[in-house]
Design a protein around this motif. Structure first.
Motif, PDB file in Angstrom:
ATOM      1  N   ARG A 133       0.819   3.636   2.091  1.00 25.55           N
ATOM      2  CA  ARG A 133       1.270   3.902   3.460  1.00 25.55           C
ATOM      3  C   ARG A 133       2.484   3.042   3.814  1.00 25.55           C
ATOM      4  O   ARG A 133       3.417   3.513   4.477  1.00 25.55           O
ATOM      5  CB  ARG A 133       0.131   3.637   4.457  1.00 25.55           C
ATOM      6  N   THR A 147       0.836  -1.204   0.000  1.00 26.14           N
ATOM      7  CA  THR A 147       0.000   0.000   0.000  1.00 26.14           C
ATOM      8  C   THR A 147       0.874   1.258   0.000  1.00 26.14           C
ATOM      9  O   THR A 147       2.050   1.219   0.366  1.00 26.14           O
ATOM     10  CB  THR A 147      -0.908   0.030   1.241  1.00 26.14           C
ATOM     11  N   GLU A 183      -4.177   9.942   0.121  1.00 27.47           N
ATOM     12  CA  GLU A 183      -3.373   8.712   0.264  1.00 27.47           C
ATOM     13  C   GLU A 183      -2.183   8.709  -0.702  1.00 27.47           C
ATOM     14  O   GLU A 183      -1.952   7.768  -1.439  1.00 27.47           O
ATOM     15  CB  GLU A 183      -4.243   7.461   0.056  1.00 27.47           C
ATOM     16  N   TYR A 200      -1.751  12.137  11.940  1.00 26.07           N
ATOM     17  CA  TYR A 200      -3.055  11.473  11.898  1.00 26.07           C
ATOM     18  C   TYR A 200      -4.027  12.120  12.885  1.00 26.07           C
ATOM     19  O   TYR A 200      -5.185  12.393  12.559  1.00 26.07           O
ATOM     20  CB  TYR A 200      -2.850  10.001  12.232  1.00 26.07           C
ATOM     21  N   MET A 225      -2.922  -0.616   6.202  1.00 23.14           N
ATOM     22  CA  MET A 225      -3.735  -1.219   5.142  1.00 23.14           C
ATOM     23  C   MET A 225      -5.018  -0.416   4.901  1.00 23.14           C
ATOM     24  O   MET A 225      -5.746  -0.659   3.949  1.00 23.14           O
ATOM     25  CB  MET A 225      -4.111  -2.660   5.507  1.00 23.14           C
ATOM     26  N   GLU A 226      -5.290   0.543   5.775  1.00 21.80           N
ATOM     27  CA  GLU A 226      -6.544   1.291   5.710  1.00 21.80           C
ATOM     28  C   GLU A 226      -6.413   2.523   4.824  1.00 21.80           C
ATOM     29  O   GLU A 226      -5.314   2.891   4.392  1.00 21.80           O
ATOM     30  CB  GLU A 226      -6.965   1.711   7.127  1.00 21.80           C
ATOM     31  N   GLN A 227      -7.544   3.172   4.590  1.00 21.30           N
ATOM     32  CA  GLN A 227      -7.575   4.459   3.907  1.00 21.30           C
ATOM     33  C   GLN A 227      -8.356   5.439   4.764  1.00 21.30           C
ATOM     34  O   GLN A 227      -9.233   5.052   5.525  1.00 21.30           O
ATOM     35  CB  GLN A 227      -8.223   4.333   2.525  1.00 21.30           C
ATOM     36  N   ASP A 278      -3.577  -2.973  11.499  1.00 22.29           N
ATOM     37  CA  ASP A 278      -4.291  -2.685  10.246  1.00 22.29           C
ATOM     38  C   ASP A 278      -4.093  -1.273   9.706  1.00 22.29           C
ATOM     39  O   ASP A 278      -4.481  -0.989   8.575  1.00 22.29           O
ATOM     40  CB  ASP A 278      -5.790  -2.926  10.434  1.00 22.29           C
ATOM     41  N   LEU A 279      -3.479  -0.386  10.482  1.00 25.01           N
ATOM     42  CA  LEU A 279      -3.445   1.027  10.107  1.00 25.01           C
ATOM     43  C   LEU A 279      -2.861   1.277   8.716  1.00 25.01           C
ATOM     44  O   LEU A 279      -3.368   2.106   7.953  1.00 25.01           O
ATOM     45  CB  LEU A 279      -2.647   1.821  11.148  1.00 25.01           C
ATOM     46  N   SER A 306      -9.848   7.415  11.199  1.00 26.71           N
ATOM     47  CA  SER A 306     -10.937   7.135  12.136  1.00 26.71           C
ATOM     48  C   SER A 306     -10.361   7.139  13.546  1.00 26.71           C
ATOM     49  O   SER A 306      -9.138   7.094  13.733  1.00 26.71           O
ATOM     50  CB  SER A 306     -11.578   5.772  11.823  1.00 26.71           C
TER      51      SER A 306
END
Length: 429
Positions: free
Chosen positions: A12, A10, A357, A110, A66-68, A63-64, A71
């Motif tokens: 990120r 990804t 992203e 973030y 892998m996310e978009q 998981d951070l 939150s």
């Protein structure tokens, strides 16, 4: 070269692994999502995923990366030897924490995308940050984690080569008011003199009159003294000049005044010069472009460095404006009223835009000290804390940056004290 396997590569993951491995540690890296390529590789390699493929060096991921988007996250800060970290991992992982996800959280800012309470100036306050709440704001934790990762890698891959980096220091001098009396115009000067008389500042009235009749230099014109310091000690300074239109927020003299332009040209002969963005330039790209063109016309070279004069970063919009105008370096990442590493690092890094992203071409140069903190700390406490932070940066061979205001070195400030802080940072006697 270090081969990194992850099931999905990804943006990120590319961003944060490049920063830690390549920019901080100097390790060339390559990514793959092909298991066959990873297994066939004979050199240093690690996998970053939910479970190990075999007996390779394995770091379990959270998981951070892998996310978009963003939150609310539940973060628990825990001790790790002589430091701290968050996003803990089980024993099967080669590291006890996911330092890549934790670093991304801090570097991308973030938490500044999430709802937060702004201070009276519309800024993200240090008190809202995880680093302040968990008492690690004074440590460049991203760099500390990187060096702990380096030690683990060397145990596993003794032949892996790292580029060595050197500890550096640098000072930014922000000139929001190049002069205090000179070239202010009749009306402003007349009102200023009557205000001084009303407040019984007779010394200022006399100084003002002497500057007017040119028997005394303007008290804020301290640039020759700083240039002499640069020449004598070969230290790095970056001067930021404000070239905004006059307004309730920006009160510098006109960019067209010849003495103002002469100071900027003179400083540019011996040090780097950048743009101290005015209030409206931080909000409006047209105003920013106008100020950028003004500085370029004076110094006859492209503007590469800027700083936010009010320190009220509005991410990612302000940084995207800089990118659009091809300005490569920003020096606003820090807290003006609190010591510490706002992004958790003492290394310059590329800004990552969470909304889009993408890794942007804008390089962020974080600072850890701003002279405004002297207004709310005792001299001994400040020098002690400053010394401790300098040692922290030395340990990881990072870059320590301090910010001063040009008026700190004038006769109307405690200039001996500010010079002592400047010399402490640069370790000169």
């Amino acid at each position: 070269m270090l081969l990194i396997y992850t099931q999905k590569v990804t943006p990120r993951i590319i961003y944060v692994f490049k920063h830690i491995c390549t920019h901080i540690l100097g390790i060339p890296i390559k990514f793959t999502s092909k298991i066959e390529e990873f297994i066939a590789h004979d050199g240093a390699k690690l996998s970053y995923g939910k479970q190990a493929l075999g007996n390779e060096f394995f770091i379990q991921k959270v998981d951070l990366l892998m996310e978009q988007g963003f939150s609310e996250l539940e973060i628990k800060v825990l001790p790790w030897d002589d430091t701290i970290c968050f996003f803990p991992l089980p024993e099967a992982s080669g590291l006890p924490f996911d330092i890549f996800a934790a670093s991304f959280y801090l570097l991308s800012r973030y938490e500044e995308y999430l709802p937060h309470v702004k201070d009276e100036y519309g800024r993200f306050p240090a008190s809202e940050s995880l680093a302040h709440q968990e008492s690690f704001l004074h440590k460049p934790v991203v760099d500390i984690w990187a060096y702990k990762f380096r030690d683990v890698l060397l145990d596993r891959f003794p032949d892996l080569e790292f580029a060595d980096r050197r500890y550096k220091v640098g000072t930014i001098v922000a000139s929001e008011h190049t002069f205090i009396f000179k070239n202010k115009g009749f009306l402003r000067s007349f009102i200023g003199m009557w205000a001084d008389l009303f407040q019984l500042n007779i010394g200022k009235v006399i100084d003002r009159l002497q500057v007017w009749i040119r028997v005394k230099n303007d008290p804020h014109d301290i640039f020759e003294d700083l240039i002499d310091l640069i020449k004598e000690h070969k230290i790095y300074m970056l001067f930021m000049f404000q070239l905004s239109d006059f307004s309730i927020h920006d009160r510098n003299i006109s960019h067209n005044r010849i003495p103002h332009r002469a100071v900027i040209k003179s400083v540019a002969d011996y040090a780097k010069v950048g743009l101290l963005m005015g209030y409206y330039a931080m909000e409006n790209i047209k105003s920013l472009r106008k100020e950028k063109l003004r500085l370029e016309e004076i110094i006859h070279s492209p503007v590469e460095n800027v700083m936010n004069s009010k320190y009220n970063l509005r991410l990612p919009d302000q940084y995207n404006n800089l990118t659009e105008l091809e300005i490569n370096n920003d020096h606003s990442m820090g807290y003006p009223d609190v010591l510490g590493f706002r992004a958790g690092t003492c290394s310059p890094y590329l800004f990552y835009d969470i909304n889009m992203e993408v890794t942007t071409p804008l390089k962020v140069h974080p600072y850890a000290f701003n002279s405004e903190v002297a207004d709310n700390m005792t001299k001994n406490k400040l020098k002690e804390e400053l010394g401790r932070m300098l040692l922290e940066v030395k340990e990881v061979k990072g870059m320590f940056r301090g910010v001063f205001r040009s008026q700190d070195f004038s006769g109307y400030a405690n200039k001996d004290y500010y010079y002592s802080l400047l010399k402490q940072i640069h370790e000169i006697g």
